[in-house]
Design an enzyme around this catalytic site. Structure first.
Site, PDB file in Angstrom:
ATOM      1  N   SER A   8       0.856  -1.186   0.000  1.00  0.00           N
ATOM      2  CA  SER A   8       0.000   0.000   0.000  1.00  0.00           C
ATOM      3  C   SER A   8       0.886   1.227   0.000  1.00  0.00           C
ATOM      4  CB  SER A   8      -0.886   0.003   1.243  1.00  0.00           C
ATOM      5  OG  SER A   8      -1.418   1.303   1.426  1.00  0.00           O
ATOM      6  N   HIS A  33      -0.847  -1.677  -4.315  1.00  0.00           N
ATOM      7  CA  HIS A  33      -2.177  -1.518  -3.718  1.00  0.00           C
ATOM      8  C   HIS A  33      -2.455  -0.030  -3.535  1.00  0.00           C
ATOM      9  CE1 HIS A  33      -5.565  -2.935  -1.228  1.00  0.00           C
ATOM     10  NE2 HIS A  33      -5.318  -1.884  -0.477  1.00  0.00           N
ATOM     11  N   ASP A  35      -5.032   2.829  -2.308  1.00  0.00           N
ATOM     12  CA  ASP A  35      -6.177   3.057  -1.431  1.00  0.00           C
ATOM     13  C   ASP A  35      -6.869   4.371  -1.756  1.00  0.00           C
ATOM     14  OD1 ASP A  35      -6.088   0.778   0.410  1.00  0.00           O
ATOM     15  OD2 ASP A  35      -4.117   1.556   0.958  1.00  0.00           O
ATOM     16  N   MET A  37      -9.843   6.862  -0.967  1.00  0.00           N
ATOM     17  CA  MET A  37     -10.768   7.188   0.137  1.00  0.00           C
ATOM     18  C   MET A  37     -11.484   8.493  -0.141  1.00  0.00           C
ATOM     19  SD  MET A  37      -8.222   6.416   3.276  1.00  0.00           S
ATOM     20  CE  MET A  37      -7.303   4.879   3.394  1.00  0.00           C
ATOM     21  N   HIS A  66      -8.097  -0.263  -4.436  1.00  0.00           N
ATOM     22  CA  HIS A  66      -9.038  -0.539  -3.342  1.00  0.00           C
ATOM     23  C   HIS A  66      -9.904   0.700  -3.129  1.00  0.00           C
ATOM     24  CE1 HIS A  66      -9.345  -1.328   1.318  1.00  0.00           C
ATOM     25  NE2 HIS A  66     -10.522  -1.366   0.732  1.00  0.00           N
ATOM     26  N   MET A  68     -12.470   2.802  -1.374  1.00  0.00           N
ATOM     27  CA  MET A  68     -13.204   2.982  -0.112  1.00  0.00           C
ATOM     28  C   MET A  68     -14.068   4.215  -0.310  1.00  0.00           C
ATOM     29  SD  MET A  68     -10.085   2.111   2.452  1.00  0.00           S
ATOM     30  CE  MET A  68      -8.861   2.232   1.173  1.00  0.00           C
ATOM     31  N   MET A 136     -10.707  -7.154   5.054  1.00  0.00           N
ATOM     32  CA  MET A 136     -10.032  -6.108   5.832  1.00  0.00           C
ATOM     33  C   MET A 136      -9.722  -6.625   7.235  1.00  0.00           C
ATOM     34  SD  MET A 136      -9.578  -3.573   3.861  1.00  0.00           S
ATOM     35  CE  MET A 136      -8.868  -2.490   5.110  1.00  0.00           C
ATOM     36  N   ASP A 174      -5.792  -7.135   4.213  1.00  0.00           N
ATOM     37  CA  ASP A 174      -5.288  -5.754   4.209  1.00  0.00           C
ATOM     38  C   ASP A 174      -5.453  -5.121   5.584  1.00  0.00           C
ATOM     39  OD1 ASP A 174      -4.698  -3.103   3.648  1.00  0.00           O
ATOM     40  OD2 ASP A 174      -6.392  -2.775   2.308  1.00  0.00           O
TER      41      ASP A 174
END
Ligand code: DX5
Ligand code: ZN
Length: 214
Positions: A8, A33, A35, A37, A66, A68, A136, A174
């Site tokens: 990540s 990875h 992330d 958000m 990923h 979110m 998660m 993760d």
């Protein structure tokens, strides 16, 4: 099956991202990875499509995105254009089957992700539409949190269900992965390990090698 590493970049230095990515790739990571958000689905804001587009220019490994974000179906097209594996949350308010199908139709690998509050059994019906499932092991939103052992029986249950149905799906975990928790996750059935804070140090190469050896 050997364990793959998906670092990540949330803990990377964003002004030196190209250099960090080069170091990660030199260390032998299998993917990156990313992330995403939105400050609504999780209480934090990170980055979106423009940053991923730039990362794509500097990387040679697949991008594992990923999401979110709330109601992710609104943005699948944009992210599918820059991702190789595109994951979203079961809890995020989109039609799960439809969104998984759309991701595949757009040429990406599909990944369904569950928060710590969701049971593995809740997503069994969607497994045939998934190329990967992400469990998660922290509450999504921040790097550097402690691993929640409740992820372990979920990984085992998902692995057993995939085997029972003859499905070849990657199982990713993760959050809070380090030297102690990585072997537990691998033993429980995870074959893709996300690691952020654990990898960003002088021992990056050694640590990547260690996870891959599990
Ligand atoms: C949390 C993110 C994770 C996280 C991993 O919402 O999905 O990818 O940044 O970081 P560590 O490995 O530090 O827990
Ligand atoms: Zn993540």
């Amino acid at each position: 099956m050997s364990v793959k590493v998906s670092p990540s970049v949330l803990t990377a230095d964003f002004l030196n991202l190209a250099e960090d990515i080069r170091k990660l790739e030199k260390s032998g990571v299998d993917m990156l990875h990313l992330d995403v958000m939105d400050g609504i689905f999780v209480p934090n804001i990170s980055f979106g499509v423009p940053v991923i587009k730039s990362i794509k220019k500097h990387s040679t490994v697949p991008l594992d995105v990923h999401l979110m974000i709330d109601r992710p179906h609104r943005y699948i097209k944009e992210f599918a254009a820059v991702a190789d594996i595109l994951g979203f949350h079961y809890e995020a308010g989109s039609d799960v089957a439809e969104t998984l199908r759309e991701i595949r139709a757009l040429g990406c690998k599909s990944c369904l992700t569950i928060k710590p509050c969701t049971n593995a059994e809740d997503i069994f019906e969607f497994l045939p539409l998934c190329d990967m499932v992400l469990v998660m092991s922290v509450e999504p939103g921040f790097g550097g949190q402690s691993f929640m052992p409740s992820a372990l029986p979920k990984l085992s249950a998902l692995k057993a269900e995939c085997e029972r149905r003859g499905l070849n799906i990657d199982l990713e975990v993760d959050g809070g992965i380090n030297a102690e928790t990585a072997p537990l996750a691998a033993k429980a059935g995870a074959n893709v390990l996300v690691a952020g804070s654990y990898l960003f140090c002088d021992e990056m190469e050694k640590r990547v090698e260690y996870i891959k050896s599990l």
